[in-house]
Scaffold this motif. Structure first.
Motif, PDB file in Angstrom:
ATOM      1  N   ILE A 103      22.734   3.123 -11.169  1.00 54.22           N
ATOM      2  CA  ILE A 103      21.588   2.957 -12.074  1.00 54.22           C
ATOM      3  C   ILE A 103      20.540   2.101 -11.379  1.00 54.22           C
ATOM      4  CG2 ILE A 103      20.918   2.043 -14.280  1.00 54.22           C
ATOM      5  CD1 ILE A 103      23.147   3.264 -15.385  1.00 54.22           C
ATOM      6  N   ILE A 104      21.012   1.214 -10.505  1.00 52.35           N
ATOM      7  CA  ILE A 104      20.080   0.353  -9.772  1.00 52.35           C
ATOM      8  C   ILE A 104      19.985   0.876  -8.340  1.00 52.35           C
ATOM      9  CG2 ILE A 104      19.706  -1.966  -8.905  1.00 52.35           C
ATOM     10  CD1 ILE A 104      21.094  -3.091 -11.158  1.00 52.35           C
ATOM     11  N   ASN A 105      18.775   0.922  -7.838  1.00 51.70           N
ATOM     12  CA  ASN A 105      18.548   1.389  -6.478  1.00 51.70           C
ATOM     13  C   ASN A 105      18.732   0.226  -5.500  1.00 51.70           C
ATOM     14  OD1 ASN A 105      16.732   1.570  -4.094  1.00 51.70           O
ATOM     15  ND2 ASN A 105      16.439   3.632  -4.877  1.00 51.70           N
ATOM     16  N   ILE A 106      19.443   0.503  -4.389  1.00 53.89           N
ATOM     17  CA  ILE A 106      19.781  -0.592  -3.465  1.00 53.89           C
ATOM     18  C   ILE A 106      18.547  -1.241  -2.858  1.00 53.89           C
ATOM     19  CG2 ILE A 106      20.837  -1.128  -1.261  1.00 53.89           C
ATOM     20  CD1 ILE A 106      23.157   0.405  -1.897  1.00 53.89           C
ATOM     21  N   GLN A 107      17.602  -0.439  -2.399  1.00 52.50           N
ATOM     22  CA  GLN A 107      16.434  -1.023  -1.727  1.00 52.50           C
ATOM     23  C   GLN A 107      15.623  -1.887  -2.678  1.00 52.50           C
ATOM     24  OE1 GLN A 107      15.886  -1.187   1.386  1.00 52.50           O
ATOM     25  NE2 GLN A 107      17.614   0.125   1.825  1.00 52.50           N
ATOM     26  N   GLU A 108      15.482  -1.384  -3.919  1.00 49.38           N
ATOM     27  CA  GLU A 108      14.724  -2.176  -4.888  1.00 49.38           C
ATOM     28  C   GLU A 108      15.438  -3.468  -5.197  1.00 49.38           C
ATOM     29  OE1 GLU A 108      12.833   1.622  -7.244  1.00 49.38           O
ATOM     30  OE2 GLU A 108      14.202   0.255  -8.267  1.00 49.38           O
ATOM     31  N   GLU A 109      16.767  -3.387  -5.230  1.00 41.31           N
ATOM     32  CA  GLU A 109      17.533  -4.587  -5.522  1.00 41.31           C
ATOM     33  C   GLU A 109      17.363  -5.616  -4.415  1.00 41.31           C
ATOM     34  OE1 GLU A 109      18.668  -5.090  -8.233  1.00 41.31           O
ATOM     35  OE2 GLU A 109      20.238  -6.572  -8.164  1.00 41.31           O
ATOM     36  N   LEU A 110      17.363  -5.137  -3.149  1.00 44.04           N
ATOM     37  CA  LEU A 110      17.164  -6.070  -2.037  1.00 44.04           C
ATOM     38  C   LEU A 110      15.788  -6.730  -2.120  1.00 44.04           C
ATOM     39  CD1 LEU A 110      18.851  -4.163   0.908  1.00 44.04           C
ATOM     40  CD2 LEU A 110      19.615  -6.232  -0.184  1.00 44.04           C
ATOM     41  N   GLN A 111      14.783  -5.944  -2.533  1.00 45.43           N
ATOM     42  CA  GLN A 111      13.445  -6.510  -2.730  1.00 45.43           C
ATOM     43  C   GLN A 111      13.453  -7.611  -3.776  1.00 45.43           C
ATOM     44  OE1 GLN A 111      10.389  -6.043  -1.578  1.00 45.43           O
ATOM     45  NE2 GLN A 111       9.759  -3.911  -1.612  1.00 45.43           N
ATOM     46  N   PHE A 112      14.138  -7.308  -4.886  1.00 43.46           N
ATOM     47  CA  PHE A 112      14.240  -8.260  -5.985  1.00 43.46           C
ATOM     48  C   PHE A 112      14.892  -9.553  -5.493  1.00 43.46           C
ATOM     49  CE2 PHE A 112      14.624 -10.018 -10.001  1.00 43.46           C
ATOM     50  CZ  PHE A 112      15.928 -10.179 -10.437  1.00 43.46           C
ATOM     51  N   LEU A 113      15.945  -9.410  -4.668  1.00 42.24           N
ATOM     52  CA  LEU A 113      16.618 -10.594  -4.144  1.00 42.24           C
ATOM     53  C   LEU A 113      15.702 -11.403  -3.237  1.00 42.24           C
ATOM     54  CD1 LEU A 113      20.177  -9.330  -3.346  1.00 42.24           C
ATOM     55  CD2 LEU A 113      19.446 -10.770  -5.194  1.00 42.24           C
ATOM     56  N   ASP A 114      14.882 -10.693  -2.444  1.00 41.12           N
ATOM     57  CA  ASP A 114      13.907 -11.374  -1.591  1.00 41.12           C
ATOM     58  C   ASP A 114      13.028 -12.304  -2.405  1.00 41.12           C
ATOM     59  OD1 ASP A 114      12.914  -9.082   1.037  1.00 41.12           O
ATOM     60  OD2 ASP A 114      14.130 -10.899   1.028  1.00 41.12           O
ATOM     61  N   ILE A 115      12.506 -11.748  -3.500  1.00 42.79           N
ATOM     62  CA  ILE A 115      11.584 -12.517  -4.334  1.00 42.79           C
ATOM     63  C   ILE A 115      12.303 -13.703  -4.968  1.00 42.79           C
ATOM     64  CG2 ILE A 115      10.093 -12.398  -6.345  1.00 42.79           C
ATOM     65  CD1 ILE A 115       9.636  -9.520  -5.721  1.00 42.79           C
ATOM     66  N   LEU A 116      13.546 -13.462  -5.436  1.00 46.49           N
ATOM     67  CA  LEU A 116      14.291 -14.563  -6.049  1.00 46.49           C
ATOM     68  C   LEU A 116      14.618 -15.645  -5.036  1.00 46.49           C
ATOM     69  CD1 LEU A 116      16.915 -13.305  -8.610  1.00 46.49           C
ATOM     70  CD2 LEU A 116      14.741 -14.419  -8.971  1.00 46.49           C
ATOM     71  N   LEU A 117      14.835 -15.232  -3.783  1.00 49.46           N
ATOM     72  CA  LEU A 117      15.172 -16.229  -2.764  1.00 49.46           C
ATOM     73  C   LEU A 117      13.996 -17.127  -2.446  1.00 49.46           C
ATOM     74  CD1 LEU A 117      17.583 -14.403  -0.361  1.00 49.46           C
ATOM     75  CD2 LEU A 117      18.004 -16.488  -1.576  1.00 49.46           C
ATOM     76  N   ASN A 118      12.778 -16.604  -2.624  1.00 44.84           N
ATOM     77  CA  ASN A 118      11.631 -17.492  -2.462  1.00 44.84           C
ATOM     78  C   ASN A 118      11.611 -18.543  -3.548  1.00 44.84           C
ATOM     79  OD1 ASN A 118      10.324 -16.718  -0.181  1.00 44.84           O
ATOM     80  ND2 ASN A 118       9.233 -15.063  -1.188  1.00 44.84           N
ATOM     81  N   LEU A 119      12.083 -18.126  -4.739  1.00 40.58           N
ATOM     82  CA  LEU A 119      12.073 -19.034  -5.869  1.00 40.58           C
ATOM     83  C   LEU A 119      13.195 -20.054  -5.753  1.00 40.58           C
ATOM     84  CD1 LEU A 119      10.950 -19.620  -8.662  1.00 40.58           C
ATOM     85  CD2 LEU A 119      12.464 -17.931  -9.584  1.00 40.58           C
TER      86      LEU A 119
END
Lengths: 296, 184
Positions: A103-119
């Protein structure tokens, strides 16, 4: 959950998906309306730090409720919750399940993690989840440069970032990164971030992976000398020097007394300070006890 | 180690300090926090110069996380490496310059850069002009260049390659912003 609450959570979720950076700042709400977030130029998102409680309560009550939850609803609510509370293991596990059912796309999830890691650059669960995803992807699809750049970024954002350096060690081992190149990259990074003890301990870890020989240790000691000339009062440099000496003492071939005496001499050229005195005391102890006092 | 900002100021007396030019390098700080960091850097620059006597230099530690957050839950140690250090230098005729850097940046290099900035500014705008200048009207082109080049002190400062002795630097004392006293 009521319709208004649900539309709030969906709105937050889609803004999180769309934006490239998330921050927490206090925003003022009035009596007429409450401000939950602020979005500028469609890429910068700012969440209201004063309105965390209601959102988190809404998400929690949904995720942990006994009613049936649809998958896309879970996707939306976990995404919102994880921005506020990065260490919620249940939400991460829910997302793991959603990822496995595609249901979740891997690449989008990695992007999401990138943004959270900045936070939140020092979040254990985030890195663990990222490692799990990378293992799902398979070795050839992982971009080494991107991962290393991510480790660099998070290590700079948060001083002595254990989670970030652990991730880096895992990447080196999992993707078989060339150790010499990594030593060089690490040297350049340490020049700009001198006091980061985790960086030095990572360097010692890299050295232990190579076949140790005298030249290597001598090079490292020389580099450390150069740094100490200008930054003689940085504790991390002295501790690294100590690590190098202990590594050198492990050698059978090396003449321990000569090495220790040479060290004591070279310290005299450096301006005296608390750390240099401590180091000389250590060298003297080692000299007098033949190194048997310390387990090597 | 990074430089956050360079300011050139004019100190008329202990109550009047005008900022003639300022340059910032706030990449890596969040979009919304940049506004706040900018304002607090401007405030620190102004305050430090107000309370620094003519013809002296000093470095002051401002308790503030470089990412723009105040020290919330960290127990504040004096050598907390996340704080911003403000290096200031006031010349005897009232021209002043301030550099805001993180605590890793070598102090000597920033003071060298301060003198260099003041020299450049005086060459472009002679004494009579900058006494009359309004706020933020300075247009020294090399200021942003210097800010960019000096981000890496090893390459930028020739003295890093030699032994360190600066002849015109006397005691550079690190105080905290709280301990600054009025200088008369």
């Amino acid at each position: 959950m009521s319709i208004t609450n649900w539309s709030l959570i969906s709105l937050l979720s889609s803004s999180i998906e769309q934006c490239k950076s998330i921050e927490f700042m206090p925003l003022t709400s009035t009596d007429e309306y409450k401000v939950y977030c602020c979005c500028e130029e469609n890429i910068y998102l700012c969440l209201n730090i004063l309105e965390i409680k209601p959102i988190v309560n809404l998400c929690y009550s949904f995720i942990f409720s006994k009613d049936y939850q649809q998958d896309n609803q879970l996707n939306i609510s976990t995404r919102v919750l994880l921005c506020y509370i990065t260490e919620c293991l249940t939400s991460w596990n829910i997302r793991r399940r959603l990822l496995l059912s595609r249901i979740i796309n891997i690449q989008e999830e990695l992007q999401f993690l990138d943004i959270l890691l900045n936070l939140k650059p020092k979040s254990e669960q985030l890195f663990r989840y990222r490692r799990w995803i990378l293992k799902q992807e398979g070795i050839d699809k992982v971009s080494t440069n991107k991962e290393l750049e991510l480790c660099d970024r998070t290590a700079e954002k948060h001083f002595i970032n254990y989670a970030s350096w652990l991730h880096r060690r895992w990447i080196i081992q999992y993707l078989n990164v060339n150790i010499d190149e990594e030593l060089e990259r690490n040297r350049l990074w340490l020049e700009n971030n001198l006091s980061d003890s985790s960086g030095y301990s990572f360097r010692a870890h890299l050295l232990s992976k190579k076949v140790l020989d005298e030249n290597l240790i001598r090079n490292e000691l020389n580099m450390n000398d150069n740094m100490l000339e200008f930054y003689y009062d940085r504790e991390s440099l002295w501790i690294y020097r100590q690590t190098l000496i202990f590594l050198a003492m492990k050698f059978e071939m090396i003449d321990k007394k000569q090495l220790l005496n040479k060290e004591l001499d070279s310290i005299k050229n450096i301006q005296e300070n608390f750390f240099s005195n401590k180091y000389s005391r250590l060298l003297n102890t080692l000299l007098s006890s033949d190194g048997k006092q310390f387990r090597t | 180690m990074k430089l956050l900002a360079i300011f050139v100021l004019h100190k008329e007396d202990d109550r009047k300090v005008r900022i003639l030019q300022s340059e910032f390098n706030l990449e890596g700080i969040g979009y919304f926090q940049q506004r706040i960091v900018r304002e607090s850097l401007v405030f620190s620059a102004r305050t430090v110069i107000e309370r620094t006597a003519l013809g002296t230099r000093r470095s002051v530690e401002a308790y503030q996380n470089v990412n723009g957050k105040k020290n919330e839950n960290t127990s504040v140690r004096p050598d907390d490496l996340a704080s911003v250090i403000v290096h200031a230098s006031v010349s005897p005729d009232g021209l002043a310059s301030v550099i805001a850097s993180d605590s890793e940046y070598p102090q000597r290099v920033s003071h060298t850069l301060l003198s260099q900035v003041m020299n450049d500014f005086t060459n472009t705008y002679p004494f009579t002009t900058w006494v009359q200048m309004e706020e933020q009207t300075g247009k020294l082109a090399s200021l942003s260049e210097s800010l960019r080049i000096y981000q890496n002190p090893h390459k930028a400062d020739p003295l890093m390659a030699l032994q360190k002795d600066l002849d015109d630097t006397t005691d550079i004392v690190i105080n905290t912003l709280v301990n600054l006293k009025w200088s008369w």
